[in-house]
Design a protein around this motif. Sequence first.
Motif, mmCIF file in Angstrom:
data_model
loop_
_atom_site.group_PDB
_atom_site.id
_atom_site.type_symbol
_atom_site.label_atom_id
_atom_site.label_comp_id
_atom_site.label_asym_id
_atom_site.label_seq_id
_atom_site.Cartn_x
_atom_site.Cartn_y
_atom_site.Cartn_z
ATOM 1 N N THR A 69 15.806 34.867 3.521
ATOM 2 C CA THR A 69 15.410 35.133 2.136
ATOM 3 C C THR A 69 16.533 35.853 1.407
ATOM 4 O OG1 THR A 69 14.359 37.252 2.721
ATOM 5 C CG2 THR A 69 12.932 35.303 2.645
ATOM 6 N N THR A 149 10.317 37.931 3.934
ATOM 7 C CA THR A 149 10.034 37.912 2.498
ATOM 8 C C THR A 149 10.045 39.328 1.941
ATOM 9 O OG1 THR A 149 8.735 35.879 2.667
ATOM 10 C CG2 THR A 149 8.355 37.261 0.733
ATOM 11 N N SER A 359 13.301 31.882 -1.112
ATOM 12 C CA SER A 359 13.096 31.489 0.286
ATOM 13 C C SER A 359 14.150 30.458 0.661
ATOM 14 C CB SER A 359 11.699 30.902 0.470
ATOM 15 O OG SER A 359 10.704 31.864 0.155
#
Length: 369
Positions: A69, A149, A359
């Motif tokens: 990420t 994330t 992402s």
Amino acid sequence: MLATTRWTCKIPVRYVVPIVLSFCSSSKVLASMMNAVKLDQPGPPQNLYMGQVPVPTVKEKRVLLKVYTSAINRADTLQRKGLYPPPAGESEILGLEAAGKIETLGPNCSGKWKIGDRVMALVGGGGNAEFVLVDENHVMPVPVGLDFTKAGAIPEVWLTAFQLLHTVGHVQAGETVLIHAGGSGVGTAAVQLAKLAGARALVTAGSQVKIDMAVSLGATDGFNYKEGEFASKVLKATEGKGVNLVLDCVGASFWEQNVETLAMDGRWVLYGLLGGGKLTGDILAKVFRKRIGLTGMTLRSRSSEYKTNLINAFTKNALPYFEDGTLKPIIDTAFPLSKIAEAHQYMEDNKNTGKIILSVREDDSHGEL
């Protein structure tokens, strides 16, 4: 029939073994190209696209990070417009932070990291790609319990907020801090860090949703700058005393109200110019009369040593609090890296409360959190 010559080369075992061990411990066979965000011409978000670029070459005391990420910051939008070029020697690719796994160790690394470590990193550029090269001292471990994330939302904004409050702002327990853009990535981080330091946080923001978010994180009050001036409201909230510290990413359009809200001997830390950089009026006289300390602050262009010291201080004094939930990264939404143009437009429209994550690849770290 052709004659066949057989060549042999005898190498003593003592020479073979170290070579094999060195290769196996610090390097992998990598593809030569990777996907990354590209920009051929400065301009609107639509100028951004995905393309193939060479994988960074591993260098001394650097680690190659396999990126899972990354994220978007205001600095990325400015660079896209041609207003904020990367420092000399840094990648032209956008992206000031990344989270992932260490893929390769460069020569003469200290041994603090190993291949496969789950880490997050502050970079001067290059984060919006499948791989990024990072100074080994600008890497932090992903806190236990956080996925990539959430980890991708930490490096740039949390280090910026920590720097604003502590390194530059010298916040003290019992003080009051006014945080502009309280619903932004830096703002939501600064509110939590101010509370952790025992200070009182007040915020400004452009919507009640963003104010409510800041209050839920520990701010004692918030003011919508779109509904009129906020200075009198801040003074009322502080019983006329004013605030000790202002964290300002706005600049020109807020300067008069900043001076009005600051207490005597207050500190004003300027880290952005979203409201412009040209001033008119008697700002110097007002700053002089209140003995206000005004400091400009950036992070990207700081020296490697400065960033290392900041990261070490943050890792020691703040990072442990992510593991017990005292501190938490606030994420608005996540876009796939291929939707980079849409992600930039989302930030340009000021829709986000918290971080906009990119992402890059699926998290395959099941069971490792």
